[in-house]
Design an enzyme around this catalytic site. Sequence first.
Site, PDB file in Angstrom:
ATOM      1  N   ASP A  22       0.837  -1.188  -0.088  1.00  0.00           N
ATOM      2  CA  ASP A  22       0.181   0.136  -0.177  1.00  0.00           C
ATOM      3  C   ASP A  22       0.830   1.044  -0.119  1.00  0.00           C
ATOM      4  O   ASP A  22       1.519   1.545   1.016  1.00  0.00           O
ATOM      5  CB  ASP A  22      -0.842   0.108   1.258  1.00  0.00           C
ATOM      6  N   ASN A  24      -0.202   4.424  -0.414  1.00  0.00           N
ATOM      7  CA  ASN A  24      -0.960   5.823   0.098  1.00  0.00           C
ATOM      8  C   ASN A  24      -1.495   5.425   1.467  1.00  0.00           C
ATOM      9  O   ASN A  24      -2.213   6.610   1.767  1.00  0.00           O
ATOM     10  CB  ASN A  24      -1.807   6.425  -1.169  1.00  0.00           C
ATOM     11  N   ASP A  26      -4.104   4.012   2.579  1.00  0.00           N
ATOM     12  CA  ASP A  26      -5.443   3.603   3.003  1.00  0.00           C
ATOM     13  C   ASP A  26      -5.603   2.270   3.298  1.00  0.00           C
ATOM     14  O   ASP A  26      -6.926   1.776   3.433  1.00  0.00           O
ATOM     15  CB  ASP A  26      -6.359   3.927   1.553  1.00  0.00           C
ATOM     16  N   ASP A  30      -2.010  -1.151  -3.722  1.00  0.00           N
ATOM     17  CA  ASP A  30      -2.321  -0.313  -5.032  1.00  0.00           C
ATOM     18  C   ASP A  30      -1.022  -0.492  -6.116  1.00  0.00           C
ATOM     19  O   ASP A  30      -0.137  -1.130  -5.606  1.00  0.00           O
ATOM     20  CB  ASP A  30      -2.472   0.897  -4.809  1.00  0.00           C
ATOM     21  N   ASP A  99      -5.460 -10.098 -15.391  1.00  0.00           N
ATOM     22  CA  ASP A  99      -6.630 -10.811 -15.377  1.00  0.00           C
ATOM     23  C   ASP A  99      -7.804 -10.293 -16.238  1.00  0.00           C
ATOM     24  O   ASP A  99      -8.211  -9.394 -16.308  1.00  0.00           O
ATOM     25  CB  ASP A  99      -7.048 -10.804 -13.747  1.00  0.00           C
ATOM     26  N   ASP A 200      -9.799 -15.887 -16.434  1.00  0.00           N
ATOM     27  CA  ASP A 200     -11.020 -16.222 -15.445  1.00  0.00           C
ATOM     28  C   ASP A 200     -11.943 -17.123 -15.953  1.00  0.00           C
ATOM     29  O   ASP A 200     -12.706 -16.992 -16.980  1.00  0.00           O
ATOM     30  CB  ASP A 200     -11.519 -15.055 -14.834  1.00  0.00           C
ATOM     31  N   GLU A 261      -7.759 -20.353 -16.356  1.00  0.00           N
ATOM     32  CA  GLU A 261      -8.179 -20.955 -15.060  1.00  0.00           C
ATOM     33  C   GLU A 261      -9.150 -22.043 -15.461  1.00  0.00           C
ATOM     34  O   GLU A 261     -10.502 -21.566 -15.905  1.00  0.00           O
ATOM     35  CB  GLU A 261      -8.863 -20.059 -14.079  1.00  0.00           C
ATOM     36  N   HIS A 332      -5.329 -17.140  -4.919  1.00  0.00           N
ATOM     37  CA  HIS A 332      -5.931 -16.586  -4.295  1.00  0.00           C
ATOM     38  C   HIS A 332      -7.408 -17.012  -3.740  1.00  0.00           C
ATOM     39  O   HIS A 332      -8.353 -16.446  -3.277  1.00  0.00           O
ATOM     40  CB  HIS A 332      -6.214 -15.000  -4.851  1.00  0.00           C
ATOM     41  N   ASP A 333      -7.657 -18.246  -4.308  1.00  0.00           N
ATOM     42  CA  ASP A 333      -8.872 -18.839  -4.045  1.00  0.00           C
ATOM     43  C   ASP A 333      -8.664 -20.138  -3.306  1.00  0.00           C
ATOM     44  O   ASP A 333      -9.782 -20.992  -3.004  1.00  0.00           O
ATOM     45  CB  ASP A 333      -9.520 -19.457  -5.586  1.00  0.00           C
TER      46      ASP A 333
HETATM   47  C1  GLC Z   1     -12.726 -16.921 -10.503  1.00  0.00           C
HETATM   48  C2  GLC Z   1     -11.532 -16.134  -9.451  1.00  0.00           C
HETATM   49  C3  GLC Z   1     -12.071 -16.047  -7.993  1.00  0.00           C
HETATM   50  C4  GLC Z   1     -13.500 -15.217  -8.204  1.00  0.00           C
HETATM   51  C5  GLC Z   1     -14.427 -16.138  -9.344  1.00  0.00           C
HETATM   52  C6  GLC Z   1     -15.827 -15.465  -9.487  1.00  0.00           C
HETATM   53  O1  GLC Z   1     -12.634 -18.302  -9.938  1.00  0.00           O
HETATM   54  O2  GLC Z   1     -10.272 -16.721  -9.463  1.00  0.00           O
HETATM   55  O3  GLC Z   1     -11.471 -15.235  -7.376  1.00  0.00           O
HETATM   56  O4  GLC Z   1     -13.978 -15.188  -7.099  1.00  0.00           O
HETATM   57  O5  GLC Z   1     -13.966 -16.336 -10.318  1.00  0.00           O
HETATM   58  O6  GLC Z   1     -15.559 -14.081  -9.835  1.00  0.00           O
END
Ligand code: GLC
Length: 542
Positions: A22, A24, A26, A30, A99, A200, A261, A332-333
């Site tokens: 971060d 700034n 907040d 970013d 992404d 995605d 993905e 991240h999932d």
């Molecule tokens: C993809 C992303 C995930 C998101 C999902 C719905 O699986 O990796 O983080 O929540 O799509 O948007």
Amino acid sequence: MDNWLWWKHGVIYQIYPRSFYDSNGDGIGDINGIIEKLDYLSELGVDGVWLSPINKSPMYDFGYDISDYRDIDPVFGTLADYERLLEEAHKRGIKIVMDLVMNYTSHLHPWFIESRSSRDNPKRDWYIWHDGKNGRPPNNWKGIFGGGAWERDEKTEQFYMHSFLKEMPDVNWRNKELKNAMFDMIRYWLDKGVDGFRLDVANLYIKDDEFRNNHFTIGPTPRPYDMQRHVYDKNRPEIHDILREFRKILDSYSDKMSVGEIFVEPADPKISQSYLGDGKNELHLAFDFGLIITKSSTRLLKWGAKRFSDVIEKRNSFIPEKGWPCNVLSTHDDSRSISRFKGGKDAIKRAKVVSTMLLTLRGTPFIYYGEEIGMRDGKMKRKDIMDPMGKKYWPLYMGRDPERTPMQWAPDENAGFTTGRPWLPVNNDFHLVNVKTESQDPDSLLNLNKRLISLRKEKDALNRGEWYSAKDASDDVMAYYRVKKDQKILVVLNFSNSPRPLKIDDQGVWKNIFSTHKPVGDTFKNIDFTLSPYEATILEQD
Ligand code: GLC
């Protein structure tokens, strides 16, 4: 090096921008924060960075719900910041992967606002609208985040489909105008200099045109979505046509890449890797998550040499001859690998074993931010939960916030991530697990990752060689060769917490080029020695 392709021979690092750095105060990471940390990434040795979405979004799903594809959300910065990121990254030889969220938009995207305004609006068909059946949804499709996949629109008295949240309506890829609008958007970013895209949920783009019901396979599960076989709302054959068109756009530029993905439950590399087409005409790379999930997203792959090599061997058999695999341990999932693979006091030792594996397998390695220092899943209180999945399933499932906690930069306040109040709590192990402390410790996970990334660059066999298993290894030991021309490398990994003998019948003089335990530079006449608990060693034939 000959024919060096960054996305194929290099290493890619995933950043979840809200949590990286971060600039700034907040409390939210970013783009300028990422720019400030580019030198760190460059020292680590990564060749490309994939950023989770930074487009304009009302943040129902933290950026995966896009309301303007061509702009940057103010929380992350401005378009000018993003252009500066591209420039600064390129100066350091780092590529930027964006992404690309094209299965749905935000319900606040102007396209959807128009589409829902009336049944005869020109953009009506840009989304998936259907009449209900006696006031009920058109079919039995479920939402991946829970509930049904259909939402009734009061005004126009029809249902629209949403694979995830009702605030994320699925677009209709069968509509040519929608498709062209998406493709124009892709060109817009390519023209700006973006180097690649992570697609995605690419295997959801097309749904059955007859809207047939999915079949039920098993009884009640916490998530109704898991009860169905997704025959009609996932992996439809027409998706390959879209990807072929998409690939032509990428190929009209030079040196661009795509990674999809391709989440399939139960994990099935045959389906996931089919999205590489003939290896040249669809995606460049496909995530199949085989090293993360097994039967469903809640059944995770457990620690074990045999389990890992089975996944890899099976997956490799589905990579087309001209295609290329990729490997990922954390995203991240999903729960972070170091937490998933457990190991208690030996967790870091296990992390060293799997980092060595990730960076010596055939296929592009993806490192999730913080994985290189051994960041664990955070512990969340109910009040800290931000993720819609966590809100819905707490306390059965905490959602995905645990793997999205702020990057741990230093043993300082908020782990040096922000001067403000971090949007998610910082993990309480940050005094030990952080970039600054680990940089000073030659034996740290961070330095191990750096050494391996640099070794992978140096040795052709590691970044592009053939891969095959050394059959004589025991069940607790993974042993495999990487071979390119006259360079022959053997990687041996002891997954067990006890010593394990290793005897492989392969004559010659072997030199130790990397090891968590044995002195580098030592030579061996035969592969006949004992591996220490959790030893990872790389040998090269002289
Ligand atoms: C993809 C992303 C995930 C998101 C999902 C719905 O699986 O990796 O983080 O929540 O799509 O948007």
